[in-house]
Enzyme design. Structure first.
Site, short mmCIF file in Angstrom:
data_model
loop_
_atom_site.label_atom_id
_atom_site.label_comp_id
_atom_site.label_asym_id
_atom_site.label_seq_id
_atom_site.Cartn_x
_atom_site.Cartn_y
_atom_site.Cartn_z
N HIS A 181 4.78 -4.74 10.98
CA HIS A 181 5.10 -3.95 12.17
C HIS A 181 5.23 -4.86 13.38
O HIS A 181 4.53 -5.87 13.50
CB HIS A 181 4.00 -2.91 12.46
N ASP B 246 5.98 4.82 5.01
CA ASP B 246 6.86 3.89 5.73
C ASP B 246 6.94 2.53 5.04
O ASP B 246 7.69 1.66 5.47
CB ASP B 246 6.44 3.74 7.19
N HIS B 247 6.19 2.38 3.94
CA HIS B 247 6.25 1.15 3.14
C HIS B 247 6.81 1.40 1.74
O HIS B 247 7.19 0.45 1.06
CB HIS B 247 4.86 0.53 3.03
N HIS C 270 1.47 3.99 1.91
CA HIS C 270 2.02 4.76 3.02
C HIS C 270 3.54 4.85 2.94
O HIS C 270 4.22 3.90 2.56
CB HIS C 270 1.58 4.17 4.35
N HIS D 282 0.85 -1.19 0.00
CA HIS D 282 0.00 0.00 0.00
C HIS D 282 0.88 1.24 0.00
O HIS D 282 2.10 1.14 0.10
CB HIS D 282 -0.98 -0.01 1.17
N HIS E 264 -7.58 -0.93 5.71
CA HIS E 264 -6.57 -0.02 6.27
C HIS E 264 -6.40 1.16 5.33
O HIS E 264 -6.41 2.31 5.76
CB HIS E 264 -5.25 -0.78 6.45
N ASP F 293 -0.33 -3.96 6.22
CA ASP F 293 -0.90 -3.48 7.48
C ASP F 293 -2.35 -3.92 7.66
O ASP F 293 -3.06 -3.37 8.49
CB ASP F 293 -0.83 -1.95 7.54
#
Length: 263
Positions: A175, A66-67, A64, A62, A120, A137
């Site tokens: 995570h 941090d990915h 975001h 996805h 999410h 996530d």
């Protein structure tokens, strides 16, 4: 589904810790490696350089940061495929994929089916091979992602879909939220012996500096409150929390997610 070629070893799957609690999962066979959700390019480059590896592919679940934050740096000098959700415009994705798609990593001898698991985020996907799930996530050990673009109805349906996978499927979450999730799980379902055993195991792993992951689908169905909306213990605790008994599984899930948001 065939996950290996006769001349290629089955990939080893290991996490690279990033930021405070992210895992960038690596799939390695010989000197070839692919990575899942590389939010930090420096972590991946260090791993590749230390072990003399060749990065052959990137998988994104996805959008975001941090990915995805490391994608452009990792591909600046490499002509490698970057797989990601087709319904989202993610910088660096060269191979958009959607439900029913297939990702073949020939250098690693493994192929993945693409599952759309929104909730999410609106366009979240997961990658599934026999015995291996990268859910991004959507699913965590003892938890699930927040609603950051999708709906509770979508996330509930996505989690039910994942819960239907074979029990032995290993779940490589992105995570290290497990202990925090388990604290909520204890409040949401006060009595659960399997959950308590899992919590003790995870506490030992973290104390030793090891990840709590991967989990398995079978394990999560025993201990994850978001997969246990039919538990009498959970329904009792949730009814006390919200002041009324949820009418159905979706309402139970929705109220549970709201409770977790402020826990």
């Amino acid at each position: 589904m065939n996950t290996r070629h006769t001349d290629t070893p089955t990939p080893e799957i290991l996490p690279l810790p990033a930021f405070n609690d992210n895992y960038i999962w690596t799939l390695r066979a010989g000197k070839n490696v692919a990575v899942v959700d590389p939010g930090d390019a420096a972590v991946v480059e260090d791993y590749i350089n230390r072990h003399g590896l060749s990065l052959t592919a990137i998988l994104i679940t996805h959008h975001h940061a941090d990915h995805t934050g490391g994608v452009l740096a990792l591909t600046a000098t490499r002509g490698i495929p970057v797989f990601g959700p087709a319904s989202e415009d993610i910088a660096g994705v060269t191979h958009p994929v959607s439900e029913g798609g297939r990702v073949s990593l020939d250098a690693l001898g493994i192929s993945f089916d693409v599952l759309e698991v929104p909730g999410h985020t609106r366009t979240h996907i997961a990658y599934l091979a026999p015995g291996v799930l990268f859910p991004g996530d959507t699913l965590f050990s003892a938890g699930c992602g927040r609603l950051l673009g999708g709906t509770a109805e979508q996330l509930h349906a996505s989690l039910q879909r994942l819960a239907d996978l074979p029990a032995q499927t290993r779940v490589y979450c992105t995570h290290e939220y497990t202990l925090a999730n388990l604290r909520f799980a204890c409040a949401a379902e006060p009595e659960n012996a399997e959950r308590d055993d899992w919590q003790r195991h995870c506490e030992r792993e973290r104390a030793a500096g090891r990840p709590t992951l991967p989990s398995t689908i079978g394990q999560e169905k025993l201990i994850n409150p978001f997969l246990r909306t039919d538990s009498d213990q959970l329904l009792g605790a949730l009814t006390e929390h919200v002041g009324h008994r949820p009418a159905n599984a979706l309402e139970c899930f929705t109220e549970l997610r709201r409770w977790k948001d402020v826990f």
